[in-house]
Scaffold this active site. Structure first.
Site, mmCIF file in Angstrom:
data_model
loop_
_atom_site.group_PDB
_atom_site.id
_atom_site.type_symbol
_atom_site.label_atom_id
_atom_site.label_comp_id
_atom_site.label_asym_id
_atom_site.label_seq_id
_atom_site.Cartn_x
_atom_site.Cartn_y
_atom_site.Cartn_z
ATOM 1 N N ASN A 63 -52.430 -58.908 -0.197
ATOM 2 C CA ASN A 63 -51.538 -59.330 0.267
ATOM 3 C C ASN A 63 -50.709 -58.816 -1.192
ATOM 4 O O ASN A 63 -48.973 -58.900 -0.787
ATOM 5 C CB ASN A 63 -51.503 -60.434 1.083
ATOM 6 C CG ASN A 63 -51.588 -61.062 2.234
ATOM 7 O OD1 ASN A 63 -51.664 -59.620 3.388
ATOM 8 N ND2 ASN A 63 -51.780 -61.698 2.994
ATOM 9 N N ARG A 408 -45.120 -47.819 13.871
ATOM 10 C CA ARG A 408 -46.159 -47.746 12.959
ATOM 11 C C ARG A 408 -47.072 -47.046 13.760
ATOM 12 O O ARG A 408 -47.336 -47.891 15.338
ATOM 13 C CB ARG A 408 -46.374 -49.139 12.255
ATOM 14 C CG ARG A 408 -45.505 -49.521 11.505
ATOM 15 C CD ARG A 408 -46.840 -50.591 10.568
ATOM 16 N NE ARG A 408 -45.738 -51.173 9.557
ATOM 17 C CZ ARG A 408 -45.505 -50.839 8.143
ATOM 18 N NH1 ARG A 408 -46.002 -50.173 7.861
ATOM 19 N NH2 ARG A 408 -44.294 -52.323 7.753
ATOM 20 N N ARG A 438 -42.082 -49.357 5.662
ATOM 21 C CA ARG A 438 -43.082 -48.981 4.681
ATOM 22 C C ARG A 438 -44.514 -48.801 4.524
ATOM 23 O O ARG A 438 -45.372 -49.592 5.125
ATOM 24 C CB ARG A 438 -42.379 -50.210 3.916
ATOM 25 C CG ARG A 438 -42.723 -50.160 2.353
ATOM 26 C CD ARG A 438 -42.516 -52.098 2.178
ATOM 27 N NE ARG A 438 -41.539 -52.241 1.759
ATOM 28 C CZ ARG A 438 -40.594 -53.374 2.087
ATOM 29 N NH1 ARG A 438 -40.583 -53.836 2.554
ATOM 30 N NH2 ARG A 438 -39.236 -52.953 1.658
ATOM 31 N N HIS A 468 -36.674 -50.694 14.700
ATOM 32 C CA HIS A 468 -38.019 -51.521 14.765
ATOM 33 C C HIS A 468 -38.858 -51.104 16.086
ATOM 34 O O HIS A 468 -39.638 -52.765 15.711
ATOM 35 C CB HIS A 468 -37.473 -52.362 13.787
ATOM 36 C CG HIS A 468 -38.855 -53.203 13.508
ATOM 37 N ND1 HIS A 468 -38.858 -54.958 14.109
ATOM 38 C CD2 HIS A 468 -40.105 -53.403 12.791
ATOM 39 C CE1 HIS A 468 -40.513 -55.048 13.674
ATOM 40 N NE2 HIS A 468 -40.815 -54.729 13.171
ATOM 41 N N TYR A 501 -53.982 -57.838 15.880
ATOM 42 C CA TYR A 501 -52.661 -58.659 15.908
ATOM 43 C C TYR A 501 -52.533 -58.821 17.204
ATOM 44 O O TYR A 501 -53.077 -57.808 18.654
ATOM 45 C CB TYR A 501 -51.105 -57.352 15.740
ATOM 46 C CG TYR A 501 -50.943 -57.216 14.319
ATOM 47 C CD1 TYR A 501 -52.540 -56.600 13.249
ATOM 48 C CD2 TYR A 501 -50.235 -56.216 13.824
ATOM 49 C CE1 TYR A 501 -52.497 -56.415 11.766
ATOM 50 C CE2 TYR A 501 -50.495 -56.273 12.626
ATOM 51 C CZ TYR A 501 -50.895 -55.877 12.294
ATOM 52 O OH TYR A 501 -50.745 -56.051 10.830
ATOM 53 N N ARG A 597 -45.658 -68.175 12.103
ATOM 54 C CA ARG A 597 -46.630 -67.462 10.512
ATOM 55 C C ARG A 597 -46.842 -67.232 9.199
ATOM 56 O O ARG A 597 -47.406 -68.067 8.845
ATOM 57 C CB ARG A 597 -47.132 -66.072 11.668
ATOM 58 C CG ARG A 597 -48.425 -65.667 10.764
ATOM 59 C CD ARG A 597 -48.988 -64.191 10.989
ATOM 60 N NE ARG A 597 -48.241 -63.274 9.695
ATOM 61 C CZ ARG A 597 -47.040 -62.254 10.158
ATOM 62 N NH1 ARG A 597 -47.812 -61.662 11.534
ATOM 63 N NH2 ARG A 597 -46.825 -61.667 9.875
ATOM 64 N N HIS A 625 -48.567 -61.864 15.975
ATOM 65 C CA HIS A 625 -47.736 -60.808 15.812
ATOM 66 C C HIS A 625 -46.085 -60.900 16.750
ATOM 67 O O HIS A 625 -45.676 -60.660 16.618
ATOM 68 C CB HIS A 625 -47.821 -59.741 15.531
ATOM 69 C CG HIS A 625 -47.673 -58.849 15.215
ATOM 70 N ND1 HIS A 625 -46.786 -57.722 15.504
ATOM 71 C CD2 HIS A 625 -46.318 -58.323 13.688
ATOM 72 C CE1 HIS A 625 -45.892 -56.870 14.735
ATOM 73 N NE2 HIS A 625 -45.679 -57.528 13.937
#
Length: 723
Positions: A63, A408, A438, A468, A501, A597, A625
């Site tokens: 992270n 993704r 990214r 997204h 997730y 979160r 998520h």
């Protein structure tokens, strides 16, 4: 959801407050560091299995790598460009960088101290020995010397640094040795750099017969860090030289892609070119070194990398602890969380027990025609729901078209193989592949090309926006009509991350949702200035305005003598307008619970500002998520799920889709999910008004309640829930 009558007086409501005042906002970067501190706490929590704690320690490091590559790099760019705009909490880029360094140093020290003093000895007690080279016996050293000669030495490239050899480029996230040696003939001191190759295992295992042996515990793994094996065999790299000293260091560079989309004739080609630049890396943003590194070497690295002292992080122990994740591959289930196998939702089981093993799609579509379906991953199986939906559509002879967005996905995605099969079966298949996701750009480019070769219509999104949204639409010919089936989710179409997730997904064939998705896909693939949708909240078109209006509606309910209630779950709350609107709602008496979160720039519990707002963060086995938004609406409750957090980028610079849940049974299921999370006293942290988080602990004689564990039990024993 439970709700409380307003307590704020009319006089308090009338008091004017300037919500642009920095005192009402917490810095987003510091808030993110607090999130990563909660990750670090998971590594320190003795209630968790040992290898899970090691995993969280590795996640903390990974992270931080991304934080420096993106967020710290952006602040350094602002500083270089002399950006004068302040953050909402009133800090300059310089002040933010200073605050980051001040907060982060004790966390990094805590991480390494905990690994060396707690986890490393605990691993040894379980038969996992991460040794230092100096601790090896002669037989072990002899083995590693041979291994070095045969496997490591041919890969290494020592690079001299002198007037004829300029300081080499140090690649991003690379581990290196700075070697100081002396020429015995000229007595000249020399400097060289040796890169620790990433193509070799970071931790070198010894063969079973050379492992540390104890009578009471079997030896599962024994080995040393790769860099130590290199360091203790440097004479082979510099024959005839006297090695005086060596020092490990690690570099982090700016890795964000800068792209002027409106100037790119070919977006795919432009991103490929930017990826090549990323492999080399932008300017350095962090230097990690051992604390024993002498000033002469330290200052040379700072000078060559053009870094200030603030960018140096001194480490006592092993650098790059993110590589500890490799130990999760050890076959030691007793040191890990009990394995979780996602279940097939009951409705799918009732309709066709063999559904998971068939390509027939009729039963799946009849399920959706019967009524909407909601899935909750990873508690519900991704492969038996989302993947089955797409696979069924690909092979169903009555399906005419499939359209979906991909942000993704995994490198071996069965979803993309299903889309290719659909195109080969003659169906109209259109995919929006977001090339700007990214750190997933390369994988997305690869799949974009494969899809195009198979005859899939691939588009790369809208100029200036990232797509997204998580949406799929299937167009099917049926006896009486053409019907559109949709999936609208909160998470990526990625079978691998769907196992770790937590995300929600809605299956529906409601006509208004189908029409909205048709309009949205036309916006994404063609030219459209669509400004309104029937049901969907879409960014950047109407999502911001609708969310603000929904919050303000609760405010008006309270001001008119009713009760107001908001519960919102998301990954991050950063947007100043949303925060100010929530403050106004709190002042009117709206009871607000936020499950955030990660970053939260809102400060709860401020007198006469946010006394009616509570914020919790849940960090556990699975990465929270999902995005869920509940509004009491004077008893006419509304609840939404979707892809958007309350951040400026999600509301203004991305294409997002948020859908209402109109089925009252599914809406109650979501309310139950929110209620279970709000009651969590095992993995929940309460945000304080000063930006600190305090972990909840069960009161005396109160059972421990882990929301994620409860959701696993609910999935295994669904009882009377609607799905």
């Amino acid at each position: 959801m439970p709700r409380t009558k307003k307590t704020t007086t009319t006089q308090e409501i009338a008091t004017e407050i300037n919500f642009t005042d920095p005192q009402y906002y917490f810095n987003r970067e510091l808030s993110w560091l607090e999130f990563n501190n909660r990750v670090l706490h998971e590594a320190c929590d003795p209630r968790s299995p040992l290898l899970e704690r090691l995993k969280f320690l590795a996640i903390f490091s990974s992270n931080l790598d991304e934080f420096f590559m993106v967020r710290v790099a952006a602040l350094r760019q602002q500083l270089a460009a002399k950006v004068s705009k302040l953050s909402p909490d009133g800090r300059t880029p310089e002040e933010q960088l200073e605050a980051i360094a001040q907060r982060l140093r004790p966390l990094v020290s805590q991480q390494h101290r905990h690994f060396e003093q707690v986890l490393r000895p605990a691993l040894a007690r379980e038969g996992i020995y991460i040794l230092d080279y100096m601790d090896l016996n002669q037989e072990q050293r002899t083995y590693l010397e041979h291994y070095f000669d045969e496997q490591i030495f041919p890969v290494l490239t020592p690079l001299a640094v002198d007037p004829s050899h300029p300081f080499p480029h140090i690649s991003n996230l690379s581990l290196n040795l700075a070697v100081v040696m002396k020429n015995p003939v000229t007595e000249e001191e020399l400097f060289a750099r040796v890169k620790v190759p990433k193509v070799l295992p970071r931790f070198l295992p010894l063969p079973e017969e050379l492992r540390v042996q104890h009578h009471d515990k079997p030896a599962h793994w024994t080995g040393v860090p790769l860099e130590q094996a290199i360091a203790h065999n440097l004479e082979s790299l510099f024959p005839g030289m006297n090695i005086l000293e060596y020092h490990l260091f690690r570099i982090t560079r700016d890795a964000d892609i800068e792209l002027e989309e409106d100037e790119a004739d070919d977006l795919l080609l432009a991103i490929e070119q930017e990826l090549r630049k990323r492999r080399i890396g932008g300017s350095a943003v962090r230097l990690e070194i051992h604390s024993q590194m002498p000033d002469l070497v330290r200052n040379r690295l700072l000078r060559e990398l053009d870094l200030e002292e603030r960018a140096v992080y001194e480490i006592d122990g092993i650098l790059g602890l993110g590589d500890l994740m490799s130990f999760m591959a050890l076959p030691l289930p007793e040191l890990k969380d009990p394995p979780w196998k996602s279940v097939v939702p009951p409705r799918l089981q009732r309709l066709n027990p063999a559904l998971a093993d068939t390509e027939e799609g009729t039963d799946f579509f009849s399920l959706i025609r019967e009524k909407d379906a909601l899935v909750h991953h990873p508690y519900h199986s991704f492969s038996s729901t989302v993947l089955r939906f797409i696979s069924s559509a690909a092979h169903d002879p009555d399906v005419l078209a499939i359209k979906m967005t991909l942000y993704r996905t995994s490198g071996d995605s069965p979803i993309l193989n299903a889309l290719i099969a659909a195109a080969e079966n003659g169906k109209q298949v259109a995919v929006l592949m977001e090339l700007k996701a990214r750190f997933d750009e390369e994988n997305n480019i690869y799949w974009a090309r494969r899809l195009e070769k198979a005859g899939v219509h691939v588009v790369y999104g809208v100029v200036g926006l990232k797509t997204h949204s998580k949406i799929v639409m299937v167009v099917r010919r049926e006896t009486d009509r053409i019907r559109r089936y949709v999936h609208i989710g909160t998470g990526n179409y990625n079978p691998k991350t769907a196992r770790i997730y937590t995300d929600m997904g809605l299956f529906s064939c409601r006509e208004e949702l189908g029409a909205d998705l048709t309009d949205l896909f036309n916006y994404l693939t063609g030219y459209s200035r669509q400004q309104s949708y029937r049901k969907l909240l879409v960014a950047p078109v109407n999502l911001r305005d609708r969310m603000v209006a929904l919050i303000q509606r609760e405010t008006e309910c309270c001001r008119n003598g009713g009760s107001g209630r908001i519960v919102a779950k998301m990954n991050a709350l950063v947007d100043p307008q949303i925060i100010a609107t929530l403050y106004e709602a709190s002042r009117a008496g709206v009871q607000i619970d936020l499950i955030i979160r990660g970053m939260c720039c809102l400060l709860p519990g401020l007198k006469e500002v946010s006394e009616n707002i509570r914020v919790i963060s849940i960090v556990g086995r699975f990465l929270e998520h999902s995005r869920i938004f509940y509004f009491h609406n004077n008893g006419e409750e509304e609840i939404y799920i979707g892809s958007a957090d309350w951040m400026p980028r999600n509301l203004d610079r991305r294409v997002e889709a948020v859908t209402p849940i109109d089925d009252r049974h599914l809406a109650k299921d979501l309310q139950e999910i929110l209620g279970v999370m709000l009651a969590d006293n095992r993995q929940a942290w309460d945000l304080q008004s000063d930006g600190r988080y305090i972990q909840r602990r069960p009161a005396a004689n109160t059972p421990q309640s882990s929301s994620q564990k409860i959701f696993m039990e609910m999935a295994l024993n669904p009882g009377t829930t609607s799905d």
